[in-house]
Each structure stands twice: as structure tokens, then as C-alpha cells.
Design an enzyme around this catalytic site. Sequence first.
Site, mmCIF file in Angstrom:
data_model
loop_
_atom_site.group_PDB
_atom_site.id
_atom_site.type_symbol
_atom_site.label_atom_id
_atom_site.label_comp_id
_atom_site.label_asym_id
_atom_site.label_seq_id
_atom_site.Cartn_x
_atom_site.Cartn_y
_atom_site.Cartn_z
ATOM 1 N N ARG A 165 -8.251 22.072 -23.386
ATOM 2 C CA ARG A 165 -9.052 21.027 -24.059
ATOM 3 C C ARG A 165 -9.432 21.448 -25.491
ATOM 4 O O ARG A 165 -10.560 21.193 -25.949
ATOM 5 C CB ARG A 165 -10.324 20.704 -23.280
ATOM 6 C CG ARG A 165 -10.105 20.145 -21.915
ATOM 7 C CD ARG A 165 -9.465 18.748 -21.939
ATOM 8 N NE ARG A 165 -9.442 18.202 -20.600
ATOM 9 C CZ ARG A 165 -8.457 18.426 -19.725
ATOM 10 N NH1 ARG A 165 -7.410 19.172 -20.073
ATOM 11 N NH2 ARG A 165 -8.504 17.897 -18.522
ATOM 12 N N SER A 245 -14.455 12.864 -18.233
ATOM 13 C CA SER A 245 -15.188 14.114 -17.982
ATOM 14 C C SER A 245 -16.131 14.375 -19.147
ATOM 15 O O SER A 245 -15.695 14.411 -20.294
ATOM 16 C CB SER A 245 -14.228 15.288 -17.868
ATOM 17 O OG SER A 245 -13.262 15.014 -16.902
ATOM 18 N N GLU A 341 -17.413 17.807 -23.483
ATOM 19 C CA GLU A 341 -16.006 17.554 -23.810
ATOM 20 C C GLU A 341 -15.866 16.515 -24.941
ATOM 21 O O GLU A 341 -15.122 16.751 -25.888
ATOM 22 C CB GLU A 341 -15.240 17.104 -22.556
ATOM 23 C CG GLU A 341 -13.751 17.075 -22.810
ATOM 24 C CD GLU A 341 -12.940 16.606 -21.616
ATOM 25 O OE1 GLU A 341 -12.898 17.304 -20.606
ATOM 26 O OE2 GLU A 341 -12.343 15.528 -21.728
#
Length: 347
Positions: A165, A245, A341
Site C-alpha cells: 500500500r 479499508s 490508508e
Amino acid sequence: MALFLPEFDLQRFNTLAIAARAQFYVAVTTHDEVLEALAFARERQLPVLPLGGGSNIVLADNYPGLVMHIKLRGIEPVAEDAQSVWVRAAAGENWHEFVQHCLMIGCYGLENLSLIPGSVGAAPIQNIGAYGVELQQRLSELSAVDIRSGLPVTFTAESCNFAYRDSVFKHSARDRYIITSVTFKLDRAVRPVLDYPSLRQQLQLEPDGGAPAEAHFSAQQIADAVIAVRQEKLPDPATTPNAGSFFKNPLVDAATFAALQQRYPDIVSYPQADGRVKLAAGWLIDRAGWRGYRAGDVAVHSEQALVITNPGRGSGASVLALADEITRSVFSQYGVTLELEPRVYPA
Ligand SMILES: Cc1cc2nc3c(=O)[nH]c(=O)nc-3n(C[C@H](O)[C@H](O)[C@H](O)COP(=O)(O)OP(=O)(O)OC[C@H]3O[C@@H](n4cnc5c(N)ncnc54)[C@H](O)[C@@H]3O)c2cc1C
């Protein structure tokens, strides 16, 4: 000619449905419009926020600058050899439609990334990943424009510095480039990646089944299974505003993990090649008792504790306040720090 709209409401352009205004908004459909918009921002000394599907941002307040909605379109194969096809997609293409298009023309490798919301141009920013596949395995290179100079730049997969990520666009290249297109190296043959338990279950495979059975699946069957699993587990932003998320899965060292595992024998974990262990943030949050919690406009999804939802279409501040409460509670219970995130604007 690009049309610059002042005091523009962004509520329908972010999947958390947060009402916040851009000082200026422009939708760009051509390379010339990208340059025109950059010149507009430069003249007024405005920061620029490139916007795709708005599925990975939190608008904490109005944006004091130019929001540039990337609407560049076009998909074309640009090279091929016996095993591979290189396909270039413009940044404004919808990610899921692009994946489906690749399957249709017999180019494989992205099927596990089906149904991830958003645009092609945003996919490299956080190296999107799902069900055992990450973008970095398929990205060949990308084209971008330098926000300050307006000059074109090419990034190879290596210069993107991809990690979980993460990419160079969250660090040294942060806020510096408009990505205009991405080129992918895809396979002519299907190579199934079916390690994820939920995907195996959906395809009615044994938990630790063998390769021969897996080889029979078409890429479209795998994509359909991914879509089915996602639709079951994740809320649809069209009906329940969310940004997927909300936290990254935290990485801890082996000693920390051993101590946690002693206290929580069923803790969900993924050992990493470097000896560290990735923990499932959703499990930590769930076990801390947050799943299904609601505080005014905002909530923790009842099926997946990793997802913060905004059913009451509350403010960015209320979304972030809940995220902060969860972060503090997880730290006090496990001593593990969660990281957001989505990107928060204004920074
Ligand atoms: C229901 C749901 C499920 C999700 N599932 C996953 C998942 O499984 N895996 C995963 O990795 N992510 C997932 N996400 C997160 C999100 O879909 C991805 O991060 C996606 O790549 C964001 O694309 P976007 O176009 O919406 O980006 P935006 O939210 O518009 O932008 C995100 C960031 O990228 C920047 N950006 C956007 N376009 C450009 C461009 N052309 N050039 C430069 N910078 C740009 C923005 O400035 C911002 O910083 C999910 C989100 C939702 C809502």
C-alpha cells in the site's frame, strides 16, 4: 478549453460522501487541458489535488486549491511478444472496467484486482492490492506530468518504489505529479493466484488444494469469484458511503508478534520475508469490540471492522474522530499503532 468552477461541492465525487468544497474544480479530458489547469494553478499559486474516483480520500475540510478531476480516456495494446501483451490505459479509465476489458481481449494477470473502486491513474499511488496480487507485479511503466514544470516524466516500475500500500507517490514524489497513463505487462496465458481462503472457498477448492484443479479456471471465473466475495464482504459506496479499508495492516517485529500470540492465540497474521509479521488490522479492531459501532453519522461496518462508513453523510471531522478513537483503543489493547490508508485533505 477547460472550465474552472469556483466553490465546487465535492460530495458526489468522494465515496465517503463528505460535503466539502474545492476553491476551484476542473475536469480534464485531454493532455492540453491538464497543462492548462496546471498553468491556472501556477498563476494563482494554488495547490493541486488530482482526483480520480475519490474512493481513497477523506476531505477533512474545504480544499483551498484546484481539484483536477482526471477524465483522460483510452486503452490500447502497445507491444507484444509470445507470452505477454503490454496494454496502456489512460489515468481516467475506471479501474474495474479496465480489468474487465483486459479479460475480454485475452490479457491476464489483473483478475484478482477486480471491483476495486477508482481510476487507473490512482492505482499506483498506493500500489493497490487484493487477494494475493498487487499492482506492482503488473505495472510496466507510467507517464506523468510534473505539477510544477508541466514537463512529461516516465516512471519505471522500479522508480515507483512500490511496497505494501505504498509507493514513491506517498513520499518524495508526493503532490508532485499528475499521472496521465499506466502501462501494464499482462500474460497471454492464465496463471491463477488462488491462495486466499475466501477465494478458494468461493471456487469450492480444498483449503490447501493442488494446482491441477486450479489450472481449470478461466480468468473470468476467477474475476467473478473475486467480485462475489467482495460484494458479500464490502459495503457498496453507492448505498453505504465508505472508503474501503480505513487502516493499513500493521507490521510488527517477531518478538512483538510472539508476545501478542501468547495473549491472543487466534490472532490473524501473515509472516513476511524480512522476519516481520503483518497483522490483520480488521481482526484487531473487531476484537477490540468496534464492529457495528455507530457514533452519530458515522459507523464501523457490521461485516468488516476495517471499514468506516458514513451512513449519515457526516463531516470529514466526524469520520476522522472515529478513526482516532479506534486507533487509540487498538494501541491501548495491543500496543500496536494503526496507520490510515486513505489520504486526508487538506493535509
Ligand atoms: C469499497 C472499497 C473497496 C476498496 N478495496 C480496495 C482494495 O481491495 N485494495 C486496495 O488497494 N484499495 C482498495 N480501495 C481503495 C481505493 O479503491 C484505491 O486506493 C483506488 O486506487 C483509489 O482510486 P481513486 O481513483 O478513487 O483515487 P482517489 O480517491 O481519487 O485518489 C486517491 C489518491 O490518489 C491521488 N490520485 C488520483 N488520481 C491521480 C492521478 N491521475 N495522478 C496523481 N495522483 C492521483 C489523489 O490525489 C489521492 O491522493 C477500496 C475502496 C473502497 C471504497
